[in-house]
Design a protein around this motif. Structure first.
Motif, PDB file in Angstrom:
ATOM      1  N   VAL A 104       0.918  -1.192   0.031  1.00 10.42           N
ATOM      2  CA  VAL A 104      -0.017   0.004   0.056  1.00 10.42           C
ATOM      3  C   VAL A 104       0.956   1.262   0.154  1.00 10.42           C
ATOM      4  CG1 VAL A 104      -2.142  -1.184   1.034  1.00 10.42           C
ATOM      5  CG2 VAL A 104      -0.146   0.027   2.598  1.00 10.42           C
ATOM      6  N   GLN A 105       1.977   0.969   0.754  1.00 12.24           N
ATOM      7  CA  GLN A 105       2.652   2.532   0.786  1.00 12.24           C
ATOM      8  C   GLN A 105       3.358   2.702  -0.637  1.00 12.24           C
ATOM      9  OE1 GLN A 105       5.793   2.230   4.073  1.00 12.24           O
ATOM     10  NE2 GLN A 105       6.596   4.457   3.338  1.00 12.24           N
ATOM     11  N   ALA A 106       3.768   1.587  -1.464  1.00 11.78           N
ATOM     12  CA  ALA A 106       4.194   1.951  -2.826  1.00 11.78           C
ATOM     13  C   ALA A 106       3.270   2.487  -3.651  1.00 11.78           C
ATOM     14  CB  ALA A 106       4.700   0.353  -3.141  1.00 11.78           C
ATOM     15  N   MET A 107       2.032   2.268  -3.378  1.00  6.57           N
ATOM     16  CA  MET A 107       0.789   2.810  -4.427  1.00  6.57           C
ATOM     17  C   MET A 107       0.892   4.417  -4.006  1.00  6.57           C
ATOM     18  SD  MET A 107      -2.982   2.140  -4.898  1.00  6.57           S
ATOM     19  CE  MET A 107      -3.669   3.097  -6.150  1.00  6.57           C
ATOM     20  N   CYS A 108       0.831   4.609  -2.644  1.00  8.36           N
ATOM     21  CA  CYS A 108       0.934   6.042  -2.295  1.00  8.36           C
ATOM     22  C   CYS A 108       2.100   6.755  -2.685  1.00  8.36           C
ATOM     23  CB  CYS A 108       0.726   6.125  -0.754  1.00  8.36           C
ATOM     24  SG  CYS A 108      -1.106   6.050  -0.385  1.00  8.36           S
ATOM     25  N   ALA A 109       3.122   6.079  -2.549  1.00  9.85           N
ATOM     26  CA  ALA A 109       4.524   6.701  -3.103  1.00  9.85           C
ATOM     27  C   ALA A 109       4.510   7.039  -4.595  1.00  9.85           C
ATOM     28  CB  ALA A 109       5.808   6.104  -2.550  1.00  9.85           C
ATOM     29  N   MET A 110       4.175   5.900  -5.281  1.00 13.60           N
ATOM     30  CA  MET A 110       4.438   6.157  -6.860  1.00 13.60           C
ATOM     31  C   MET A 110       3.140   6.952  -7.618  1.00 13.60           C
ATOM     32  SD  MET A 110       7.204   4.553  -7.052  1.00 13.60           S
ATOM     33  CE  MET A 110       7.524   4.629  -8.892  1.00 13.60           C
ATOM     34  N   GLY A 111       1.982   6.989  -6.935  1.00 12.35           N
ATOM     35  CA  GLY A 111       0.927   7.742  -7.425  1.00 12.35           C
ATOM     36  C   GLY A 111       0.443   6.941  -8.548  1.00 12.35           C
ATOM     37  N   ARG A 112       0.643   5.791  -8.653  1.00 10.79           N
ATOM     38  CA  ARG A 112       0.108   5.194  -9.993  1.00 10.79           C
ATOM     39  C   ARG A 112      -1.138   4.155  -9.767  1.00 10.79           C
ATOM     40  NH1 ARG A 112       5.651   4.229 -11.647  1.00 10.79           N
ATOM     41  NH2 ARG A 112       5.349   1.899 -11.243  1.00 10.79           N
TER      42      ARG A 112
END
Length: 126
Positions: A104-112
């Motif tokens: 989940v943190q990756a989605m928030c960080a990458m914004g994709r």
């Protein structure tokens, strides 16, 4: 028609609260990580909170921790963002997105994301 529709934004006084909704149609959100992002005028888009497909894991940005809570209702194909203690700096267009992310943190960080909503305006002002 596949779409995400945000709602619940508006004009709120400082210290107020809002609950934003992100409703999916044309596909099932149950298979997707969902995130809330915001973009203020002149600023980059920021991932504020993301939640796993099951709801078992979530991420909240440090900038809003303690005030923003993400949740989801897979039976109703909807994800929510509860915002408490609104501040003028929370003023932005808030978008939700759905994507096939494991972290989940990756989605928030990458914004994709695979799908994006059109956004809902949140304005905090007295």
């Amino acid at each position: 028609q596949v779409q995400l529709v945000e709602s619940g934004g508006g004009l709120v006084q400082p210290g107020g609260s809002l609950r934003l909704s992100c409703a999916a149609s044309g596909f099932s959100l149950v298979y997707y990580t969902v995130g809330w992002f915001r973009q203020a005028p002149g600023k980059e888009r920021e991932g504020v909170s993301c939640i796993s497909s099951s709801g078992g894991a979530s991420y909240v940005a440090n900038s809003v921790k303690g005030r923003f809570t993400i949740s989801r209702d897979n039976a109703n194909n909807t994800v929510y963002l509860q915002i408490l203690g609104l501040k003028p700096e929370d003023t932005a267009v808030y978008y939700c997105a759905a994507g096939r992310w494991t972290l989940v943190q990756a989605m928030c960080a990458m914004g994709r994301g695979d799908y994006w909503g059109q956004g809902t305006q949140v304005t905090v002002s007295s």
